[in-house]
Design a protein around this motif. Structure first.
Motif, PDB file in Angstrom:
ATOM      1  N   ALA A 157       0.610  -0.411  -0.029  1.00 64.46           N
ATOM      2  CA  ALA A 157       0.100   0.332   0.014  1.00 64.46           C
ATOM      3  C   ALA A 157       1.129   1.396  -0.389  1.00 64.46           C
ATOM      4  O   ALA A 157       2.100   1.235   0.667  1.00 64.46           O
ATOM      5  N   ASP A 158       0.572   2.469  -0.344  1.00 68.29           N
ATOM      6  CA  ASP A 158       1.320   3.959  -0.717  1.00 68.29           C
ATOM      7  C   ASP A 158       1.350   4.270   0.755  1.00 68.29           C
ATOM      8  O   ASP A 158      -0.323   4.067   1.828  1.00 68.29           O
ATOM      9  N   ASP A 159       1.329   5.481   0.729  1.00 71.62           N
ATOM     10  CA  ASP A 159       1.547   6.918   2.163  1.00 71.62           C
ATOM     11  C   ASP A 159       0.185   7.103   2.875  1.00 71.62           C
ATOM     12  O   ASP A 159      -0.143   7.624   3.405  1.00 71.62           O
ATOM     13  N   ALA A 160      -0.607   7.072   0.554  1.00 68.41           N
ATOM     14  CA  ALA A 160      -2.055   7.582   1.349  1.00 68.41           C
ATOM     15  C   ALA A 160      -2.829   6.982   1.699  1.00 68.41           C
ATOM     16  O   ALA A 160      -4.144   7.236   2.004  1.00 68.41           O
ATOM     17  N   TYR A 161      -2.776   5.205   1.949  1.00 65.08           N
ATOM     18  CA  TYR A 161      -3.592   4.138   2.530  1.00 65.08           C
ATOM     19  C   TYR A 161      -3.189   4.212   3.806  1.00 65.08           C
ATOM     20  O   TYR A 161      -3.836   4.086   4.535  1.00 65.08           O
ATOM     21  N   LEU A 162      -1.744   3.768   3.885  1.00 64.68           N
ATOM     22  CA  LEU A 162      -0.998   3.889   5.455  1.00 64.68           C
ATOM     23  C   LEU A 162      -1.200   4.513   6.492  1.00 64.68           C
ATOM     24  O   LEU A 162      -1.384   4.372   7.795  1.00 64.68           O
ATOM     25  N   ILE A 163      -1.451   6.136   5.827  1.00 67.96           N
ATOM     26  CA  ILE A 163      -0.852   6.957   7.448  1.00 67.96           C
ATOM     27  C   ILE A 163      -2.257   7.229   7.676  1.00 67.96           C
ATOM     28  O   ILE A 163      -2.733   7.461   8.981  1.00 67.96           O
ATOM     29  N   PRO A 164      -3.473   7.199   6.626  1.00 70.03           N
ATOM     30  CA  PRO A 164      -4.922   6.954   7.610  1.00 70.03           C
ATOM     31  C   PRO A 164      -4.948   5.290   8.317  1.00 70.03           C
ATOM     32  O   PRO A 164      -5.618   5.682   9.162  1.00 70.03           O
ATOM     33  N   THR A 165      -4.682   4.973   8.170  1.00 68.45           N
ATOM     34  CA  THR A 165      -4.974   3.571   8.318  1.00 68.45           C
ATOM     35  C   THR A 165      -4.327   3.598   9.682  1.00 68.45           C
ATOM     36  O   THR A 165      -4.879   2.998  11.052  1.00 68.45           O
ATOM     37  N   MET A 166      -3.174   4.386  10.228  1.00 64.94           N
ATOM     38  CA  MET A 166      -2.096   4.638  11.118  1.00 64.94           C
ATOM     39  C   MET A 166      -2.748   5.275  11.941  1.00 64.94           C
ATOM     40  O   MET A 166      -2.441   5.399  13.227  1.00 64.94           O
ATOM     41  N   GLY A 167      -3.922   6.171  11.842  1.00 69.32           N
ATOM     42  CA  GLY A 167      -4.331   6.814  12.347  1.00 69.32           C
ATOM     43  C   GLY A 167      -4.068   8.504  12.280  1.00 69.32           C
ATOM     44  O   GLY A 167      -4.610   9.022  12.925  1.00 69.32           O
ATOM     45  N   GLY A 168      -2.889   9.005  11.005  1.00 69.82           N
ATOM     46  CA  GLY A 168      -2.454   9.776  11.320  1.00 69.82           C
ATOM     47  C   GLY A 168      -2.056  10.917  12.367  1.00 69.82           C
ATOM     48  O   GLY A 168      -0.981   9.392  12.896  1.00 69.82           O
TER      49      GLY A 168
END
Length: 388
Positions: free
Chosen positions: A303-314
């Protein structure tokens, strides 16, 4: 009478001595470094510290009762798509780590006056370069290829510690043989310099893989007694995450940066559910009883960062690679390092993708024979607290 063209023998001898002496002083006290550009920096003396204390052992698990988002794994809004081979889940296995060695627990705080005194006389060391590289089925066939061995060795030597995924072999001696090659050859200064931490094989039967770390022992130390896989009794992740704890080697144990790496290999077929587990994996490792706050997730995330960061809660979580492909063809963004910039103040803000085909002057066919994935990396200070 014409003037002498070569000078007296005494003058020639003096010039030669000055050149030899100057060259010896330069290579004795300085070293050439850099990935994208060349820089000359003073060499640091290696401070041997054998008074290491192990962390407290504590089990780490993935809680099957935690909810997992069921939303679609949509990438329509992302310019960089996902890619990998699909696989099915298999139960987690315990880790077996070869070798010896450990290091001290996180340092305690010093009184203010003492801290100022230590800071004033503290030496400056080169940054620690942490990387991750998906090897795209690195096994005996690739290891037997002379060119591939040469290129992999050259890439690994660019980093102080590198997490490897997609080692397609159940043979326990594959990584040791690779490290032996990296340590050998005719490249001066690399003999017996690199070591490794290796996880057990996990994954679908017939397509099992290993995760590993290879590291420069002159730059970082590992606590082998604290290397483990995250327990996954419900088999929620296809490949068992490999955890290892490191410490910068050159500063003394009270000022050296300590950190934990979590090596992850996400399966594309189960990417939505497995990526959703990443916050829980991070929380579990942080709560394993060692008190280490610098925990980095790195690996093949699919997954790219645009998907990972929201998943990690930002929040303070930052991706080392943002909006850039991590494969040799410039099509997919699948590898990354996830850094909590609040707890990990040692992050210098320097990170990116290492374009090894360009660095090694390889054409696409030669590069694909190694792996289609590019290494991703980030730089950190060698001192705890983020001070150079």
């Amino acid at each position: 009478m014409s003037d002498s063209q070569g000078g007296s023998p005494l003058q020639v001898a003096v010039v030669v001595l000055l050149l030899v002496g100057g060259g010896w002083y330069f290579f004795r006290h300085y070293e050439i470094a850099g990935l994208d550009s060349v820089s000359v920096t003073p060499k640091d003396g290696y401070e041997d510290d054998t008074s290491f204390v192990s962390y407290i052992d504590a089990p780490v698990t993935i809680d099957a009762n935690r909810s997992v988002p069921t939303s679609e794994y949509s990438v329509a809004a992302n310019p960089i798509a996902l890619t990998s081979r699909a696989s099915s889940p298999l139960g987690a296995q315990a880790i077996s780590v070869d070798g010896l060695g450990d290091f001290s627990a996180p340092q305690t705080s010093l009184p203010t006056a003492q801290t100022a005194s230590v800071t004033a006389r503290r030496r400056t060391y080169r940054s620690i370069k942490v990387a991750s590289w998906a090897m795209d089925g690195f096994g005996p066939t690739k290891l037997s290829n002379l060119a591939v061995r040469k290129h992999v060795s050259a890439v690994v030597r660019q980093f102080d510690v590198i997490a490897l995924q997609q080692i397609a072999s159940i043979e326990r001696d594959l990584v040791p043989r690779l490290v032996e090659i990296i340590n050998g050859g005719q490249v001066a200064g690399y003999q017996n310099r690199y070591d490794y931490v290796l996880g057990e094989s996990s994954g679908p039967t017939g397509r099992q893989e290993q995760l590993a770390y290879i590291f420069d022992t002159t730059k970082v130390l590992v606590d082998r007694r604290q290397a483990y896989t995250v327990e996954d009794p419900q088999q929620q992740m296809t490949y068992d995450p490999l955890v290892a704890s490191f410490r910068a080697a050159k500063p003394d144990s009270q000022t050296a940066w300590t950190f934990t790496l979590v090596n992850l290999r996400i399966d594309l077929a189960r990417a939505p559910a497995e990526v959703a587990l990443l916050p829980q994996v991070l929380e579990s490792v942080r709560a394993d009883g060692r008190g280490e706050d610098d925990v980095l997730l790195l690996g093949l995330f699919q997954a790219d960062d645009a998907y990972l960061i929201p998943t990690m809660g930002g929040g303070p979580i930052r991706a080392a690679v943002q909006g850039r492909a991590t494969d040799i063809f410039g099509r997919y963004h699948t590898s990354n390092l996830l850094i909590d910039t609040v707890s990990t103040s040692e992050f210098l803000g320097r990170s990116g993708v290492y374009d090894y085909p360009r660095a090694l002057d390889l054409n696409p066919i030669e590069a694909e024979a190694v792996t289609s994935h590019l290494p991703v990396f980030a730089d950190f200070t060698a001192h705890e607290g983020g001070k150079l």
